[in-house]
Write a protein that holds these residues in place. Sequence first.
Motif, PDB file in Angstrom:
ATOM      1  N   ASP A 284      26.242  41.220  38.989  1.00  0.00           N
ATOM      2  CA  ASP A 284      26.625  39.804  39.004  1.00  0.00           C
ATOM      3  C   ASP A 284      28.126  39.608  38.772  1.00  0.00           C
ATOM      4  O   ASP A 284      28.787  38.855  39.482  1.00  0.00           O
ATOM      5  CB  ASP A 284      25.856  39.027  37.932  1.00  0.00           C
ATOM      6  CG  ASP A 284      24.376  38.967  38.233  1.00  0.00           C
ATOM      7  OD1 ASP A 284      23.720  40.019  38.161  1.00  0.00           O
ATOM      8  OD2 ASP A 284      23.882  37.873  38.568  1.00  0.00           O
ATOM      9  N   ASN A 285      28.654  40.317  37.766  1.00  0.00           N
ATOM     10  CA  ASN A 285      30.073  40.143  37.449  1.00  0.00           C
ATOM     11  C   ASN A 285      30.983  40.713  38.526  1.00  0.00           C
ATOM     12  O   ASN A 285      32.037  40.155  38.822  1.00  0.00           O
ATOM     13  CB  ASN A 285      30.398  40.770  36.097  1.00  0.00           C
ATOM     14  CG  ASN A 285      29.959  39.862  34.963  1.00  0.00           C
ATOM     15  OD1 ASN A 285      30.287  38.682  34.968  1.00  0.00           O
ATOM     16  ND2 ASN A 285      29.188  40.393  34.038  1.00  0.00           N
ATOM     17  N   PHE A 286      30.549  41.830  39.133  1.00  0.00           N
ATOM     18  CA  PHE A 286      31.318  42.407  40.231  1.00  0.00           C
ATOM     19  C   PHE A 286      31.408  41.397  41.375  1.00  0.00           C
ATOM     20  O   PHE A 286      32.480  41.129  41.918  1.00  0.00           O
ATOM     21  CB  PHE A 286      30.633  43.692  40.711  1.00  0.00           C
ATOM     22  CG  PHE A 286      31.353  44.397  41.829  1.00  0.00           C
ATOM     23  CD1 PHE A 286      32.254  45.416  41.559  1.00  0.00           C
ATOM     24  CD2 PHE A 286      31.131  44.053  43.162  1.00  0.00           C
ATOM     25  CE1 PHE A 286      32.923  46.078  42.588  1.00  0.00           C
ATOM     26  CE2 PHE A 286      31.791  44.697  44.193  1.00  0.00           C
ATOM     27  CZ  PHE A 286      32.690  45.715  43.895  1.00  0.00           C
ATOM     28  N   LEU A 287      30.264  40.779  41.718  1.00  0.00           N
ATOM     29  CA  LEU A 287      30.246  39.808  42.817  1.00  0.00           C
ATOM     30  C   LEU A 287      31.054  38.566  42.456  1.00  0.00           C
ATOM     31  O   LEU A 287      31.769  38.012  43.295  1.00  0.00           O
ATOM     32  CB  LEU A 287      28.800  39.416  43.152  1.00  0.00           C
ATOM     33  CG  LEU A 287      27.939  40.557  43.717  1.00  0.00           C
ATOM     34  CD1 LEU A 287      26.507  40.085  43.919  1.00  0.00           C
ATOM     35  CD2 LEU A 287      28.511  41.071  45.037  1.00  0.00           C
ATOM     36  N   TYR A 288      30.976  38.155  41.182  1.00  0.00           N
ATOM     37  CA  TYR A 288      31.740  36.974  40.770  1.00  0.00           C
ATOM     38  C   TYR A 288      33.235  37.210  40.978  1.00  0.00           C
ATOM     39  O   TYR A 288      33.949  36.377  41.540  1.00  0.00           O
ATOM     40  CB  TYR A 288      31.466  36.624  39.308  1.00  0.00           C
ATOM     41  CG  TYR A 288      32.180  35.357  38.904  1.00  0.00           C
ATOM     42  CD1 TYR A 288      31.634  34.114  39.198  1.00  0.00           C
ATOM     43  CD2 TYR A 288      33.433  35.401  38.296  1.00  0.00           C
ATOM     44  CE1 TYR A 288      32.298  32.952  38.874  1.00  0.00           C
ATOM     45  CE2 TYR A 288      34.109  34.243  37.973  1.00  0.00           C
ATOM     46  CZ  TYR A 288      33.536  33.021  38.257  1.00  0.00           C
ATOM     47  OH  TYR A 288      34.211  31.868  37.965  1.00  0.00           O
TER      48      TYR A 288
END
Length: 352
Positions: A284-288
């Motif tokens: 999730d954080n990578f995509l954010y």
Amino acid sequence: MISILAQTATKGISMPAPVSTYAGEVDWLWNVITWVSVFFTVLIAGAMIFFIIKYRRQTPDDQPHAHTHNTALEVTWTIIPLIIVLMIFVWGFRGFVGMATPPSNSYEVLVTAKKWSWIFTYPNGANSDVLHVPADRPIKLILESVDVIHSFYVPAFRTKKDVVPGRYNETWFEVKGDRNGITAENPGEYDLFCAEYCGRDHSRMTTKVVVHTQESFNKWLEEASNPAAGLTLPQYGEKLYRRNGCNACHSINGSAIANGGPTFKDLFGYPQSLKNGTTEIADDNFLYQAISQPNSHGIVGYQPIMPANRLKQDEITAIIAYIKSLSDKYQPEGEPAEEGASENTVEAPATE
Ligand code: CUA
């Protein structure tokens, strides 16, 4: 290419019927300039051909006559064209000023151009990828670009204005409902193009203008103001993925798009090799980070060409939900229960 030829064959190469309030004036002046040009081209070329034949050399020792000028003739062929071009200038300037000056009671829409899509933002904050406007009201457009020069072009309105990064341009138009047969059931629909070459998908940077009656426009705006209504988070993410033109570079079926970015299929949960030599799992954080700060990871095999965006937090969350829904690593309800003991099962203490 084929579709362009087919369209040309069915629609012809002429402009669509004039729709906006000033389109008739534009066409009128365009026709005046065209026919004046045709008239003088035929007149001058015809006179040249006529004189070439009439005054050709008749015998080998035929000598040209000494030429002198004809003041009356020369003044005439200077004054008449001067008057014509001055008239064209005055008509053209008046039309230009009229088209460049939005009436003060205009309804304002913000037009944001980016490679390669259009976003229209309305006074209440709602936005759409198709331009919706009410009829019988001047519509003022504020034009902005987040990357390169685009051009807002609606042929049926005869409206064209460059959309330039780093500044706001303005234009306006008005469509009369009764004159164009616009009713609540039958909104007018017109093509909208980008008319400035802006890169790979310039020719696909097209959408529509939909002209409603005031009443049906209000209804549409109310629905558009709540874009996520009735949609799951991934469905809303998919809507945003299309609206923001992410689909130009990111496929959802695993196929690679030339000069594009990673496919969204099976992206979430899989390791990504970065140009700094490390590997990160696309969580999730990578995509954010990938969406909010384009090109900040440097994934091996891709150029840093992702354009800037203005997605809000809830929109990014929805797009991440959509990306997750396309991955087989995404199991929101946990691993499917397997036969026998799972590794997470806590063994019941043995009782003797
Ligand atoms: Cu945008 Cu061409």
